[in-house]
Scaffold this motif. Structure first.
Motif, mmCIF file in Angstrom:
data_model
loop_
_atom_site.group_PDB
_atom_site.id
_atom_site.type_symbol
_atom_site.label_atom_id
_atom_site.label_comp_id
_atom_site.label_asym_id
_atom_site.label_seq_id
_atom_site.Cartn_x
_atom_site.Cartn_y
_atom_site.Cartn_z
ATOM 1 N N TYR A 182 1.383 -1.133 0.215
ATOM 2 C CA TYR A 182 -0.032 -0.074 0.291
ATOM 3 C C TYR A 182 0.838 1.525 0.192
ATOM 4 O O TYR A 182 1.944 1.584 1.062
ATOM 5 C CB TYR A 182 -1.102 0.487 1.509
ATOM 6 C CG TYR A 182 -2.086 0.716 1.065
ATOM 7 C CD1 TYR A 182 -2.155 2.439 0.958
ATOM 8 C CD2 TYR A 182 -3.483 -0.204 1.051
ATOM 9 C CE1 TYR A 182 -3.487 2.929 1.014
ATOM 10 C CE2 TYR A 182 -4.512 0.823 1.686
ATOM 11 C CZ TYR A 182 -4.520 1.835 0.991
ATOM 12 O OH TYR A 182 -5.410 2.791 0.950
ATOM 13 N N ILE A 183 0.886 1.704 -1.055
ATOM 14 C CA ILE A 183 1.793 3.039 -1.169
ATOM 15 C C ILE A 183 1.174 4.527 -1.687
ATOM 16 O O ILE A 183 0.377 4.787 -1.926
ATOM 17 C CB ILE A 183 2.704 2.422 -2.911
ATOM 18 C CG1 ILE A 183 2.702 2.580 -4.208
ATOM 19 C CG2 ILE A 183 4.556 1.487 -1.488
ATOM 20 C CD1 ILE A 183 3.244 2.227 -5.357
ATOM 21 N N VAL A 184 1.867 5.522 -1.041
ATOM 22 C CA VAL A 184 1.521 6.939 -1.499
ATOM 23 C C VAL A 184 2.521 7.709 -2.859
ATOM 24 O O VAL A 184 3.423 7.202 -2.179
ATOM 25 C CB VAL A 184 0.975 8.114 -0.384
ATOM 26 C CG1 VAL A 184 -0.150 7.288 0.600
ATOM 27 C CG2 VAL A 184 2.120 7.836 0.351
ATOM 28 N N ALA A 185 1.981 8.558 -3.283
ATOM 29 C CA ALA A 185 2.477 9.762 -3.833
ATOM 30 C C ALA A 185 2.716 11.133 -2.964
ATOM 31 O O ALA A 185 1.441 11.298 -2.340
ATOM 32 C CB ALA A 185 2.486 9.808 -5.323
ATOM 33 N N VAL A 186 3.401 11.371 -2.273
ATOM 34 C CA VAL A 186 3.379 12.854 -2.248
ATOM 35 C C VAL A 186 3.956 13.370 -2.560
ATOM 36 O O VAL A 186 5.886 13.330 -3.548
ATOM 37 C CB VAL A 186 4.223 12.038 -0.505
ATOM 38 C CG1 VAL A 186 3.478 11.993 0.194
ATOM 39 C CG2 VAL A 186 5.718 11.664 -0.638
ATOM 40 N N ASP A 187 3.457 15.004 -2.689
ATOM 41 C CA ASP A 187 4.264 16.351 -2.989
ATOM 42 C C ASP A 187 5.669 16.387 -2.618
ATOM 43 O O ASP A 187 5.873 15.959 -2.073
ATOM 44 C CB ASP A 187 3.977 17.402 -3.876
ATOM 45 C CG ASP A 187 2.749 17.996 -2.733
ATOM 46 O OD1 ASP A 187 3.366 17.877 -1.521
ATOM 47 O OD2 ASP A 187 1.794 18.698 -2.699
ATOM 48 N N LYS A 188 5.889 17.649 -2.860
ATOM 49 C CA LYS A 188 7.455 18.365 -2.845
ATOM 50 C C LYS A 188 6.538 18.602 -0.861
ATOM 51 O O LYS A 188 8.067 18.983 -0.040
ATOM 52 C CB LYS A 188 8.070 19.986 -3.134
ATOM 53 C CG LYS A 188 8.361 19.617 -4.434
ATOM 54 C CD LYS A 188 9.195 20.524 -4.763
ATOM 55 C CE LYS A 188 9.922 20.101 -6.371
ATOM 56 N NZ LYS A 188 10.036 21.334 -7.018
ATOM 57 N N GLN A 189 5.592 19.553 -0.489
ATOM 58 C CA GLN A 189 5.335 19.916 0.870
ATOM 59 C C GLN A 189 4.558 18.871 1.676
ATOM 60 O O GLN A 189 4.428 18.347 2.960
ATOM 61 C CB GLN A 189 4.342 20.574 0.258
ATOM 62 C CG GLN A 189 4.738 22.314 -0.160
ATOM 63 C CD GLN A 189 4.819 21.656 -2.038
ATOM 64 O OE1 GLN A 189 4.108 21.162 -2.034
ATOM 65 N NE2 GLN A 189 5.716 22.599 -1.983
#
Length: 186
Positions: free
Chosen positions: A56-63
């Motif tokens: 189970y994975i997520v993509a996170v932005d620079k913030q």
């Protein structure tokens, strides 16, 4: 630093995951749910999958904001399917068109292969859902069937597209029954 980072999902990500999924349920055919689950239910679902050793994975932005997520789960509940997984990918509408789906799917495939799963099945709501179909084709999936008019949402019948990708040796060798990748059937 990359514009996005892919990492394992954490419980603190549930509010963002819930919001992304809520949009999909209310506005799209990617999910055949009609009423979006709340954060408590989404947490139960995450805990179940991660507790069974599914990725189970997520993509996170620079913030550090979660802008997309993906997971693999059991394809079907019967034990003979235990080597097969179904993938799910959801992207915040404001973050689409950046290659997040491709990056998440690639990482999900890697994680599933590392765990020893042998087949990945994509169940795509809507034969007209070209971006999802193209994403899976680009990753090497092939269409294995279309269930015509199998879903009813937004006042119309929706076809369901099934696509499949062999992971590792696929069906060309026997699995090591002592090293089943998940914990669901142990």
């Amino acid at each position: 630093m990359s514009a996005t980072t892919i990492r394992e999902a954490q419980e603190k990500d549930i509010p963002a995951i819930t919001a992304i999924y809520q949009y999909a349920v209310l506005n799209e055919t990617a999910s055949y749910e009609l009423d979006p689950p709340d954060e408590a239910e989404m947490l139960v679902r995450m805990r179940f999958l991660m507790g069974q050793d599914y990725p189970y994975i997520v993509a996170v932005d620079k913030q550090g904001a979660v802008i997309a997520y993906a997971y693999a789960g059991p394809f079907r509940a019967r034990p003979a399917y235990r080597w097969s997984v179904e993938d799910s990918i959801y992207i915040d509408p404001q973050a689409r068109g950046r290659g997040l789906g491709r990056d998440l799917l690639k990482r999900l495939i890697e994680l599933c292969e590392e765990k020893g799963f042998r087949q990945m099945i994509a169940v795509i709501g809507g034969a007209d859902h070209a971006p999802s179909i193209r994403l899976h084709e680009t990753a090497g999936f092939r269409t294995i069937g279309i269930f015509e008019g199998s879903g009813f949402k937004f006042g119309r019948w929706i076809d369901t597209v099934f696509m499949q990708l062999r992971l590792g040796d696929g069906r060309h060798s026997l699995p090591d029954e002592t090293s089943y990748p998940g914990t669901l059937y142990k």
